[in-house]
Design a protein around this motif. Structure first.
Motif, PDB file in Angstrom:
ATOM      1  N   LEU A 280       0.814  -1.209   0.000  1.00  0.00           N
ATOM      2  CA  LEU A 280       0.000   0.000   0.000  1.00  0.00           C
ATOM      3  C   LEU A 280       0.850   1.262   0.000  1.00  0.00           C
ATOM      4  CD1 LEU A 280      -2.885  -0.860   2.470  1.00  0.00           C
ATOM      5  CD2 LEU A 280      -3.067  -0.406   0.040  1.00  0.00           C
ATOM      6  N   GLN A 281       1.970   1.205   0.715  1.00  0.00           N
ATOM      7  CA  GLN A 281       2.779   2.409   0.817  1.00  0.00           C
ATOM      8  C   GLN A 281       3.321   2.858  -0.524  1.00  0.00           C
ATOM      9  OE1 GLN A 281       5.221   1.351   4.119  1.00  0.00           O
ATOM     10  NE2 GLN A 281       4.309   2.901   5.446  1.00  0.00           N
TER      11      GLN A 281
ATOM     12  N   ILE B  48      -0.197   4.355  -2.224  1.00  0.00           N
ATOM     13  CA  ILE B  48      -0.907   5.537  -1.745  1.00  0.00           C
ATOM     14  C   ILE B  48      -0.013   6.433  -0.911  1.00  0.00           C
ATOM     15  CG2 ILE B  48      -3.234   4.578  -1.737  1.00  0.00           C
ATOM     16  CD1 ILE B  48      -2.701   4.101   1.363  1.00  0.00           C
TER      17      ILE B  48
ATOM     18  N   VAL C   6       0.343   8.102   2.362  1.00  0.00           N
ATOM     19  CA  VAL C   6      -0.271   7.900   3.668  1.00  0.00           C
ATOM     20  C   VAL C   6      -0.679   9.235   4.275  1.00  0.00           C
ATOM     21  CG1 VAL C   6       0.065   6.988   5.984  1.00  0.00           C
ATOM     22  CG2 VAL C   6       1.079   5.831   4.039  1.00  0.00           C
ATOM     23  N   ARG C   7      -1.954   9.329   4.538  1.00  0.00           N
ATOM     24  CA  ARG C   7      -2.456  10.552   5.148  1.00  0.00           C
ATOM     25  C   ARG C   7      -2.263  10.474   6.653  1.00  0.00           C
ATOM     26  NH1 ARG C   7      -8.231  10.383   3.718  1.00  0.00           N
ATOM     27  NH2 ARG C   7      -7.669   8.280   3.129  1.00  0.00           N
TER      28      ARG C   7
END
Lengths: 138, 181
Positions: free
Chosen positions: A17-18, A21, A23-24
């Motif tokens: 995922l990193q 996206i 990371v918020r």
């Protein structure tokens, strides 16, 4: 995407995922975060607050709205459960009653996205004349 | 309340309101076909007066109204299905609630969607460590929100892929646990 079957699989998922996206960091922009509180006391849960809460968490994420969904206790509106309190950045909190998935969808689309009021608001933020005067004196 | 998962949500809410930092929910199936649900927290606990009235529906520490149905409803369910409920509490230490159900009893409540309930509790109360433990004759498993958060780094539990992944994992574990029943 990794099939998650154990705790260790989550790490693999995170790595995948990193890359994908950004990371918020939640709490990074509290001034632009929509806060939603779902009343989750006995009365709320018994009338279906769990489904509404799961729906809100999924949908707000899916629709890309910067938001925090939390639980709260009973606000004293048991007759109108499930109730949710929505705080748009820079606005007074608003409480909505009789919120099912359909209503929650309407609240997201109209109120949260456009600031347009929808039916079902419980007038919690109204102040009595006395309260107003007391504040004025202070 | 339609099922046990909703009762768990409700009881854990009491722990959250008591400022607990760790809440442990466990489900154990014993060899006599009893299901033991326990919710243990390290919150403020209750004094003697409150503890005596914990099953009284006309008692609540809330100020919004004088009625508190969470524990009484669970007690009713447990007692109706050949089980019992007990609550121990120490002021400043925390509270321990145990409810038992006879699984073969026709009035035993269905378990409900416990994986979803666990994910929801973890995702919506970031400051609290939620531990779910399951144990039966054939297997046992544990879900710990602190461990999950460590593995995930900064990615929130509500992120779509994360949610799907966690729910998949929880559901697999939970269906294994259901094999004990």
């Amino acid at each position: 995407m990794t099939k998650v079957k154990t705790l260790a699989d989550l790490k693999k998922l995170r790595e995948e995922l990193q890359k994908k996206i950004h990371v918020r960091e939640s709490g990074d922009h509290p001034e632009s975060t929509v806060q939603v509180k779902v009343a989750m006391a006995t009365c709320g849960i018994a009338s279906g607050a769990k489904d509404v809460m799961v729906f809100l968490m999924e949908e707000l994420e899916k629709r890309g709205i910067d938001s925090v969904v939390t639980q709260t206790g009973c606000m004293g509106y048991c007759y109108a459960e499930p109730t949710i309190e929505v705080t748009l950045p820079g606005h007074e909190p608003l409480v909505f009653g009789f919120v099912d998935k359909k209503k929650a969808d309407e609240i997201i689309e109209k109120y949260i996205k456009n600031g347009e009021l929808v039916d079902g608001i419980i007038p919690i933020t109204y102040q009595s004349i006395n309260e107003n005067q007391e504040e004025g004196q202070q | 309340m339609k099922d046990l998962s909703l009762h768990i949500l409700d009881i854990v809410q009491n722990s959250i309101r008591a400022n607990a930092l760790t809440v442990t929910v466990s489900l154990i199936v014993d060899k006599d076909n009893y299901l033991h649900l326990s919710v243990i927290d390290n919150g403020t606990g209750m004094d003697k007066y409150q503890l005596e009235r914990v099953k009284d529906p006309f008692f609540s520490t809330r100020t919004t109204r004088k009625i508190g149905l969470g524990v009484p409803l669970l007690a009713q369910k447990a007692e109706a299905s050949g089980g019992f409920i007990s609550v121990k509490s120490k002021e400043g230490k925390g509270t321990e609630l145990l409810a038992s159900f006879l699984l073969t009893h026709p009035d035993c409540p269905p378990l409900g969607d416990i994986p979803e309930c666990a994910w929801m509790l973890m995702a919506s109360s970031p400051g609290i460590r939620m531990i779910f433990k399951f144990k039966g004759a054939m297997n046992e498993c544990e879900w710990d929100s602190d461990q999950i958060r460590t593995e995930l780094g900064g990615i929130p539990l509500t992120e779509k892929e994360v949610m799907t992944g966690i729910l998949e994992w929880f559901k697999l574990d939970f269906s294994n646990f259901k094999g004990n029943i």
